[in-house]
Write a protein that holds these residues in place. Structure first.
Motif, PDB file in Angstrom:
ATOM      1  N   LEU A  59       0.820  -1.222   0.000  1.00 58.47           N
ATOM      2  CA  LEU A  59       0.000   0.000   0.000  1.00 58.47           C
ATOM      3  C   LEU A  59       0.849   1.265   0.000  1.00 58.47           C
ATOM      4  N   GLY A  60       2.145   1.122   0.268  1.00 56.63           N
ATOM      5  CA  GLY A  60       3.055   2.269   0.173  1.00 56.63           C
ATOM      6  C   GLY A  60       2.883   3.313   1.255  1.00 56.63           C
ATOM      7  N   LEU A  61       2.360   2.924   2.428  1.00 52.95           N
ATOM      8  CA  LEU A  61       2.216   3.891   3.514  1.00 52.95           C
ATOM      9  C   LEU A  61       3.579   4.278   4.064  1.00 52.95           C
ATOM     10  N   PRO A  62       3.693   5.493   4.596  1.00 52.49           N
ATOM     11  CA  PRO A  62       5.006   5.934   5.108  1.00 52.49           C
ATOM     12  C   PRO A  62       5.465   5.077   6.293  1.00 52.49           C
ATOM     13  N   VAL A  63       6.726   4.687   6.253  1.00 50.07           N
ATOM     14  CA  VAL A  63       7.289   3.858   7.328  1.00 50.07           C
ATOM     15  C   VAL A  63       7.578   4.746   8.535  1.00 50.07           C
ATOM     16  N   VAL A  64       7.005   4.382   9.668  1.00 48.58           N
ATOM     17  CA  VAL A  64       7.198   5.151  10.905  1.00 48.58           C
ATOM     18  C   VAL A  64       8.379   4.619  11.702  1.00 48.58           C
ATOM     19  N   LYS A  65       8.464   3.289  11.800  1.00 48.30           N
ATOM     20  CA  LYS A  65       9.499   2.682  12.634  1.00 48.30           C
ATOM     21  C   LYS A  65       9.818   1.290  12.115  1.00 48.30           C
ATOM     22  N   LYS A  66      11.096   0.937  12.160  1.00 45.76           N
ATOM     23  CA  LYS A  66      11.516  -0.409  11.782  1.00 45.76           C
ATOM     24  C   LYS A  66      12.094  -1.127  12.989  1.00 45.76           C
ATOM     25  N   THR A  67      11.934  -2.445  12.996  1.00 45.26           N
ATOM     26  CA  THR A  67      12.507  -3.281  14.043  1.00 45.26           C
ATOM     27  C   THR A  67      13.490  -4.250  13.401  1.00 45.26           C
ATOM     28  N   LYS A  68      14.100  -5.098  14.227  1.00 41.46           N
ATOM     29  CA  LYS A  68      15.062  -6.069  13.697  1.00 41.46           C
ATOM     30  C   LYS A  68      14.398  -7.057  12.742  1.00 41.46           C
ATOM     31  N   THR A  69      13.100  -7.297  12.963  1.00 37.82           N
ATOM     32  CA  THR A  69      12.411  -8.308  12.148  1.00 37.82           C
ATOM     33  C   THR A  69      11.587  -7.712  11.013  1.00 37.82           C
ATOM     34  N   GLY A  70      11.587  -6.402  10.896  1.00 39.81           N
ATOM     35  CA  GLY A  70      10.819  -5.799   9.817  1.00 39.81           C
ATOM     36  C   GLY A  70      10.195  -4.476  10.216  1.00 39.81           C
ATOM     37  N   TYR A  71       9.001  -4.222   9.710  1.00 34.82           N
ATOM     38  CA  TYR A  71       8.304  -2.973   9.992  1.00 34.82           C
ATOM     39  C   TYR A  71       7.534  -3.094  11.314  1.00 34.82           C
ATOM     40  N   SER A  72       7.543  -2.024  12.086  1.00 39.40           N
ATOM     41  CA  SER A  72       6.736  -2.012  13.307  1.00 39.40           C
ATOM     42  C   SER A  72       5.284  -1.715  12.956  1.00 39.40           C
ATOM     43  N   THR A  73       4.387  -2.524  13.525  1.00 32.10           N
ATOM     44  CA  THR A  73       2.943  -2.274  13.338  1.00 32.10           C
ATOM     45  C   THR A  73       2.281  -2.134  14.698  1.00 32.10           C
ATOM     46  N   SER A  74       3.009  -1.575  15.649  1.00 36.43           N
ATOM     47  CA  SER A  74       2.470  -1.402  16.993  1.00 36.43           C
ATOM     48  C   SER A  74       1.308  -0.412  16.980  1.00 36.43           C
ATOM     49  N   VAL A  75       0.565  -0.381  18.052  1.00 34.59           N
ATOM     50  CA  VAL A  75      -0.579   0.526  18.152  1.00 34.59           C
ATOM     51  C   VAL A  75      -0.131   1.972  17.998  1.00 34.59           C
ATOM     52  N   SER A  76       0.998   2.330  18.626  1.00 30.47           N
ATOM     53  CA  SER A  76       1.462   3.720  18.536  1.00 30.47           C
ATOM     54  C   SER A  76       1.788   4.102  17.090  1.00 30.47           C
ATOM     55  N   VAL A  77       2.342   3.147  16.331  1.00 33.11           N
ATOM     56  CA  VAL A  77       2.641   3.400  14.914  1.00 33.11           C
ATOM     57  C   VAL A  77       1.350   3.560  14.122  1.00 33.11           C
ATOM     58  N   LEU A  78       0.402   2.657  14.342  1.00 37.14           N
ATOM     59  CA  LEU A  78      -0.866   2.721  13.611  1.00 37.14           C
ATOM     60  C   LEU A  78      -1.644   3.989  13.946  1.00 37.14           C
ATOM     61  N   GLU A  79      -1.552   4.429  15.208  1.00 39.09           N
ATOM     62  CA  GLU A  79      -2.249   5.665  15.601  1.00 39.09           C
ATOM     63  C   GLU A  79      -1.741   6.850  14.782  1.00 39.09           C
ATOM     64  N   GLN A  80      -0.443   6.869  14.504  1.00 38.00           N
ATOM     65  CA  GLN A  80       0.129   7.961  13.715  1.00 38.00           C
ATOM     66  C   GLN A  80      -0.314   7.911  12.257  1.00 38.00           C
ATOM     67  N   LEU A  81      -0.730   6.723  11.814  1.00 37.01           N
ATOM     68  CA  LEU A  81      -1.142   6.548  10.413  1.00 37.01           C
ATOM     69  C   LEU A  81      -2.652   6.506  10.249  1.00 37.01           C
TER      70      LEU A  81
END
Length: 878
Positions: free
Chosen positions: A545-567
């Motif tokens: 979907l090409g959404l802006p990346v907020v945060k990355k972790t060692k295993t990939g993209y972060s999809t935590s609640v705080s990240v989703l709230e920003q998006l």
């Protein structure tokens, strides 16, 4: 017969241990403020080494000082090194003391380095055929490697070692161990600050040593080299090369006054070592020590209790120690494996719990006039009730120890005993194992361990009693915490009824909602994927979907609640994912989780942890009833909590803004006290000041929300940055809000400064009822640790006093309900709320009784306020 010998480079290992945790140095201090990070590191290394193999002889060598024969040869030897930090210097003598506790000899020799001591002893051992392990943080010592001498060099910290044998040195460097000094002669050493030959680095040095064999042979054939800049440097720096090789050479003939016969290792002095660990607050080391040494092997004389000698047991005199033994935490379901009853002269142990069914023996145990010492009163009370016992303990070693130091809240009697200098009892883990290895040991070992517990309880009671008096906490113990254990035990034993049919129906509805959301999410994504896989979800959101990346972790993209709230506004799929997760949590944690926690009687029997938090607040587990949602969609779960009898209702009584009322009392702030005395809305009152309003009517709901955040944020020592983040305003606005708050309530600010000063002066703060919380980081050099300790100093008297107040109300409640001849039963405590069940006809009288007890629990300079409600379910009653 060949011996195993361990030689340790004390200075380099201690330095390595110190710098391994240097960035978080102030986290490692004992109660006296002494730094312990190097001590801990060296101790961990020793534990690992001693566990890896048996050593017959051990020596730790230290440098005697900065001046040695090498500095006499070359003034700049080791010059330029930074000054040793004071935090490390204070630990060096303590490391040596710890070695003595381990039974390990340490030694230093004037004018020589630790390397030379090790080199001399390693040579002696090698010549007589012994096996030697040298442990160091300095690769220079790899020159000592032989067929019988292995040099282990620290790789990471001091616990991971890289072993150098002659073959490994050859493989790694391409030279023999003895040729390492030739390498050093040519390339020098920046760490020890000797020069070598100009422009000759490691690769060149290795090539030359491989070609010529040694520095001396190189210069003997110097004319064989073609003219070059390198040859020019070699010729010009001949004296430097010879000197550097000499400086690099570890002496193996140092005039030491100690020999192999003087470093025999017989094992630790456990009493000395345990006392050292206690002084250094080395809790993990104490735990690991466990059943080692003489203490756990202590045999306590005991008699196995049987039906024929019950009369003998009942001739014990006060004080008596009693303990029901269970191997797992949940005493509502755990099997009682046995029990001990002991006085100072006799100890009786049994694995036959049917003996507790003997009426005369049960009455004797339940005699309320008897001095009865236990460990974890509530555990014994509840488990005892399941066995038909009605116990009345008047001393609980667990509660007493918790009050003395809430930082040390182990629920293991062996560990707790060692905190109070009683060493004759091993930890349960050392006897029973843990996890998959948890087991009941053989009969004799089990009975002896129980007998040891009886002896420990008898010995600890007078010690803990004295310490409670010294800390002015006797009344807190006898009048609050101990009677509270009985109240909580009664609540847990009674339990609260759960209508699983309501939960099952709710589960169906939630499953349907989740299914709908799932299909909508797939439609937005244009594909199906595992919605519960953060990795797959990350790919869909940030790649497909090409959404802006907020945060990355060692295993990939972060999809935590705080990240989703920003998006949230970036794509419609985000809100649906958040909704799905919220419903999924309600489903798994509460709908499914609560049904799994229901006992055979159709009730939830939670356990209250009375000794967990440092503030004195209660915690709830198995399940956590304090975590049942009070608002939002999750609140619907409360419909499933119902009375246990027809025509009964649930009744709720909740302290209103108790922490702020405690703050008004403790701070003595006149404006805040006036607001509470006049029953104003405290949040609207604060909003008027920070928004410069003249009337409460001007306060909007959003203003009140922000003012509420300020009120409670101040209680927890919030910063302008933290407040800005919490309520979505600029940092300057937050700063202005806080300034306005302190202008409105100036004595609150004075209170906060006073508490920090008190903590700095005495090392702890207290609640209104003298509950202590120690603040070890209040003088920390680390800003974050010190700031946290300062915030804790401000909020602990508030939080802790609020916790004490509701505890007082709970202790007084049973007598008040009984005096009013009510059938009501107290079922739950959830933060500042008490839940009862009672006949519907009792509701009006119950409101009067409960509110009266809660209002009068503790006399404050402002009134306490209790809000009550009742209904057919917990949802209706709140």
């Amino acid at each position: 017969m060949a011996k195993n010998i361990l030689l340790i480079d004390g200075n380099s290992i201690t330095f390595r241990a110190f710098y391994a945790t240097y960035t978080s140095l102030d986290r490692f201090t004992n109660s006296d403020g002494v730094h312990t990070n190097a001590i801990l590191g060296v101790n961990n290394m020793l534990d690992n080494l001693l566990a890896s193999q048996d050593f017959d002889k051990i020596l730790v060598a230290f440098d005697a000082g900065s001046k040695t024969f090498r500095t006499a040869k070359y003034d700049d030897y080791k010059a330029g090194r930074q000054k040793t930090p004071d935090e490390l210097l204070e630990q060096l003598p303590l490391v040596k003391e710890m070695l003595e506790g381990h039974g390990i000899v340490h030694y230093e020799l004037a004018n020589y380095e630790a390397d030379d001591i090790i080199g001399t002893l390693a040579r002696e051992a090698d010549q007589q055929g012994d096996q030697v392990l040298v442990v160091t943080g300095d690769r220079d010592l790899t020159q000592l490697a032989t067929d019988r001498v292995t040099v282990a060099v620290t790789k990471k910290g001091v616990t991971e070692l890289e072993e150098y044998t002659p073959a490994y040195v050859q493989e790694k460097l391409g030279v023999t161990p003895r040729q390492i000094i030739d390498l050093k002669g040519l390339m020098g050493d920046t760490s020890d600050n000797y020069p070598g030959v100009t422009k000759v680095g490691e690769k060149t040095a290795i090539k030359l040593v491989q070609q010529f064999g040694s520095v001396e042979d190189l210069y003997a054939h110097i004319n064989d080299l073609k003219a070059s800049k390198m040859k020019k440097h070699l010729v010009e720096d001949h004296d430097q090369a010879i000197m550097s090789k000499d400086l690099a050479t570890i002496r193996q003939d140092a005039p030491i006054t100690i020999g192999l016969d003087d470093i025999n290792f017989a094992g630790p002095d456990y009493e000395q070592l345990r006392a050292f660990y206690q002084r250094m607050d080395m809790r993990q080391a104490l735990k690991r020590m466990g059943a080692q040494g003489a203490a756990p092997a202590t045999q306590v004389e005991y008699t196995e209790l049987a039906a024929e000698n019950l009369d003998a047991a009942m001739r014990l005199k006060a004080p008596v120690a009693f303990e029901l033994e269970m191997l797992t935490d949940n005493y509502h379901t755990a099997q009682v494996e046995g029990f001990v009853v002991a006085d100072e002269h006799h100890t009786f142990v049994s694995t036959d719990t049917s003996l507790l069914q003997d009426m005369e023996f049960a009455l004797w145990l339940g005699d309320a006039s008897r001095q009865l010492t236990v460990f974890d009163a509530k555990r014994n009370l509840v488990a005892g009730r399941h066995l038909g016992l009605d116990l009345h303990p008047d001393f609980d070693a667990l509660l007493a120890s918790y009050l003395l130091n809430p930082d040390e809240n182990s629920n293991d009697l062996g560990q707790l005993a060692r905190q109070h200098n009683y060493d004759a009892l091993p930890a349960d883990e050392d006897v029973y194992g843990k996890g998959a290895k948890l087991h009941v040991p053989d009969h004799d070992e089990f009975c002896n361990h129980m007998a040891q517990k009886g002896a420990a309880l008898l010995a600890l009671r007078p010690r803990l009693t004295t310490e409670l008096a010294d800390q002015d906490e006797t009344q807190l113990f006898t009048d609050l915490e101990l009677p509270l254990a009985r109240v909580l035990g009664d609540m847990e034993y009674t339990g609260i009824s759960l209508d699983t049919n309501i939960l099952a129906e709710m589960g169906k509805q939630l499953t349907g909602s989740m299914s709908v959301l799932e299909q909508q999410i797939y439609a937005d994504a244009g594909q199906e994927f595992n919605l519960n896989s953060p990795k797959q979800l990350g790919v869909v959101l940030f790649e497909d979907l090409g959404l802006p990346v907020v945060k990355k972790t060692k295993t990939g993209y972060s999809t935590s609640v705080s990240v989703l709230e920003q998006l949230r506004t970036a794509h419609p799929i985000i809100q649906k994912i958040l909704d799905y997760r919220k419903i999924s949590k309600i489903q798994s944690t509460y709908v499914v989780g609560l049904q799994e926690a229901v006992h055979a009687d159709g009730k939830i029997h939670t356990r209250y942890l009375q000794t967990l938090t440092q503030t004195g607040r209660l915690s709830s587990v198995d399940p956590n009833m304090q975590n049942i949602p009070a608002r939002g969609d999750g609140k619907q779960v409360r419909h499933a909590f119902v009375p246990s009898h027809p025509d009964w209702e649930l009744f709720s009584a909740d302290y209103s803004q108790i922490e702020l009322r405690v703050l008004a009392h403790i701070s003595g702030d006149a404006n805040m006290q006036e607001a509470f005395k006049e029953d104003r809305d405290i949040h609207a009152n604060t909003a008027m000041k920070i928004f410069n309003l003249t009337s409460a009517d001007q306060v909007t709901p959003d203003m009140r929300r922000q003012a509420k955040a300020v009120n409670f944020g101040i209680v927890y020592g919030i910063s302008d940055f933290g407040l800005a983040q919490n309520i979505g305003i600029t940092r300057q606005q937050a700063k202005d809000f806080i300034a306005g708050y302190f202008e409105q309530y100036p004595q609150v600010h004075e209170y906060m400064e006073r508490m920090v000063a008190t903590a700095r002066e005495q090392g702890y703060v207290e609640t209104l009822l003298h509950r202590r919380r120690y603040l070890h980081d209040i003088h920390s050099r680390n800003f974050n640790l010190r700031s946290f300790a300062e915030r804790t100093a401000m909020n602990t008297p508030i939080q802790g006093s609020a916790a004490d107040i509701i505890k007082v109300a709970m202790v007084r409640m049973p007598a008040a309900v009984s005096a009013a001849h009510l059938q009501a039963r107290m079922l739950l405590q959830v933060h500042d709320e008490l839940i009862f069940e009672a006949p519907a006809s009792e509701m009006d009288r119950l409101r009067t009784v409960v509110a009266g007890v809660m209002d009068a629990a503790v006399k404050l300079d402002v009134p306490l306020k209790v809000e009550t409600n009742h209904g057919q379910t917990w949802f209706d009653a709140k």
